[in-house]
Design an enzyme around this catalytic site. Structure first.
Site, PDB file in Angstrom:
ATOM      1  N   THR A 107       3.076  -9.620  -7.873  1.00 15.46           N
ATOM      2  CA  THR A 107       2.299  -8.386  -7.800  1.00 15.46           C
ATOM      3  C   THR A 107       1.111  -8.548  -8.731  1.00 15.46           C
ATOM      4  O   THR A 107       1.274  -8.591  -9.954  1.00 15.46           O
ATOM      5  CB  THR A 107       3.142  -7.169  -8.214  1.00 15.46           C
ATOM      6  OG1 THR A 107       4.248  -7.033  -7.323  1.00 15.46           O
ATOM      7  CG2 THR A 107       2.315  -5.895  -8.165  1.00 15.46           C
ATOM      8  N   LYS A 182       1.598  -2.936  -1.863  1.00  5.87           N
ATOM      9  CA  LYS A 182       2.518  -2.943  -2.996  1.00  5.87           C
ATOM     10  C   LYS A 182       2.136  -1.860  -3.999  1.00  5.87           C
ATOM     11  O   LYS A 182       3.003  -1.226  -4.616  1.00  5.87           O
ATOM     12  CB  LYS A 182       2.527  -4.308  -3.665  1.00  5.87           C
ATOM     13  CG  LYS A 182       3.486  -4.415  -4.868  1.00  5.87           C
ATOM     14  CD  LYS A 182       4.942  -4.129  -4.483  1.00  5.87           C
ATOM     15  CE  LYS A 182       5.859  -4.110  -5.713  1.00  5.87           C
ATOM     16  NZ  LYS A 182       6.106  -5.450  -6.266  1.00  5.87           N
TER      17      LYS A 182
END
Length: 300
Positions: A107, A182
């Site tokens: 991420t 995300k």
């Protein structure tokens, strides 16, 4: 030479960079599926342990791990960590053959994704941003949700490989779309966890049996994954599991910074980020994100 993107394959030569709580089991699933896997980890002892356990190989640098690989998967910590395994003389890009696919499960910011996608393209490589959701348990069970961005052909080539540890794998759009998705995931989770923490706090203050309360409300509109999987540990004041507060603050920082760039308004996310800062001050940086409840208990 790597196979051209789009060719059919069942087994592949892979590299996996980063063997943390997520990457270690993900790489293990790839080896168990019969792929030829070479791993790299900043702490070499962990890479050696993985190779001993799973029968794969380990390399001293990302470049060595990526040499001859059709796919290079990465799951590291942050933007700088990702750059360090991709770029430079010892980076994976320097070792990858033309046509190979780099799949980033970290991420990170959309900025670094855009940067590395362009660099990969210029080198004749493919780059797919593919952050995951599901936590350590999802990685260990091979039940991750994977949200992807990148060229259609590159995604189509990598998708069968990712399915080894996926419950759901989907291309959302062009490069960066996976990371943006995300961010949506983390924004939604932040509000859910705070709401659950407040509900349990209210129940406790009202003298109610928290477990009985959750048994009832979880079957209605209030139900969520967080409620089903975290309420018992929250009530029992147990935090040494799951996704760490430090990592959540890193992710929410990306969300808030990107919101400033896009013009999105995230007042609840900004507030919950500060609540997580309070948890860090309590010494809970490595606690599970559900520890927002611990903050409320401390406040009385």
């Amino acid at each position: 030479m790597a196979q051209d993107v789009g060719e059919d394959r069942t087994m592949a030569k892979l590299a996996f960079l980063g063997l943390g709580v997520m990457g270690y089991p993900m790489a293990g699933h790839l080896a168990a599926a019969g792929h030829e896997v070479c791993v790299y980890n900043r702490t070499a002892a962990k890479a050696e342990a993985w190779a001993t356990q799973h029968g794969g190989r380990h390399a001293a640098t990302p470049r060595e791990a990526a040499a001859g690989a059709e796919f290079v998967m990465a799951c590291v910590g942050n933007d700088d960590d990702l750059r360090s395994v991709c770029q430079g003389d010892d980076g994976a890009f320097a070792g990858m053959a033309s046509g190979a696919v780099f799949v980033d499960h970290t991420t990170v910011s959309s900025k670094v994704t855009t940067e590395l996608y362009a660099e990969a393209k210029a080198a004749g490589l493919n780059f797919v941003d593919a952050p995951v959701s599901g936590g350590q348990a999802g990685a260990e069970k091979g039940q991750l949700s994977i949200m992807c961005g990148g060229d259609e052909a590159a995604y189509a080539a990598a998708e069968p490989v990712m399915q080894v540890y996926a419950k759901l794998c989907r291309r959302i759009g062009e490069s960066g779309a996976g990371q943006m998705t995300k961010m949506c995931n983390q924004i939604a989770i932040a509000g859910l966890v705070q709401g659950l923490a407040e509900a349990l706090h209210f129940a406790e203050k009202a003298g109610l049996d928290g477990r009985a309360v959750v048994e009832v409300i979880s079957q209605g509109a209030a139900g969520s994954w967080q409620m089903s999987n975290r309420y018992e540990t929250m009530i029992d004041d147990k935090w040494n599991h799951g996704f760490a507060v430090d990592w959540m603050r890193k992710d929410l920082g990306i969300c808030l910074s990107t919101a400033d760039e896009t013009g999105a308004s995230l007042p609840v996310t900004a507030l919950v980020d500060q609540f997580y800062k309070d948890v860090q001050k309590m010494g809970g940086g490595r606690w599970d994100t559900s520890s927002l409840f611990a903050r409320l208990r401390k406040l009385g």
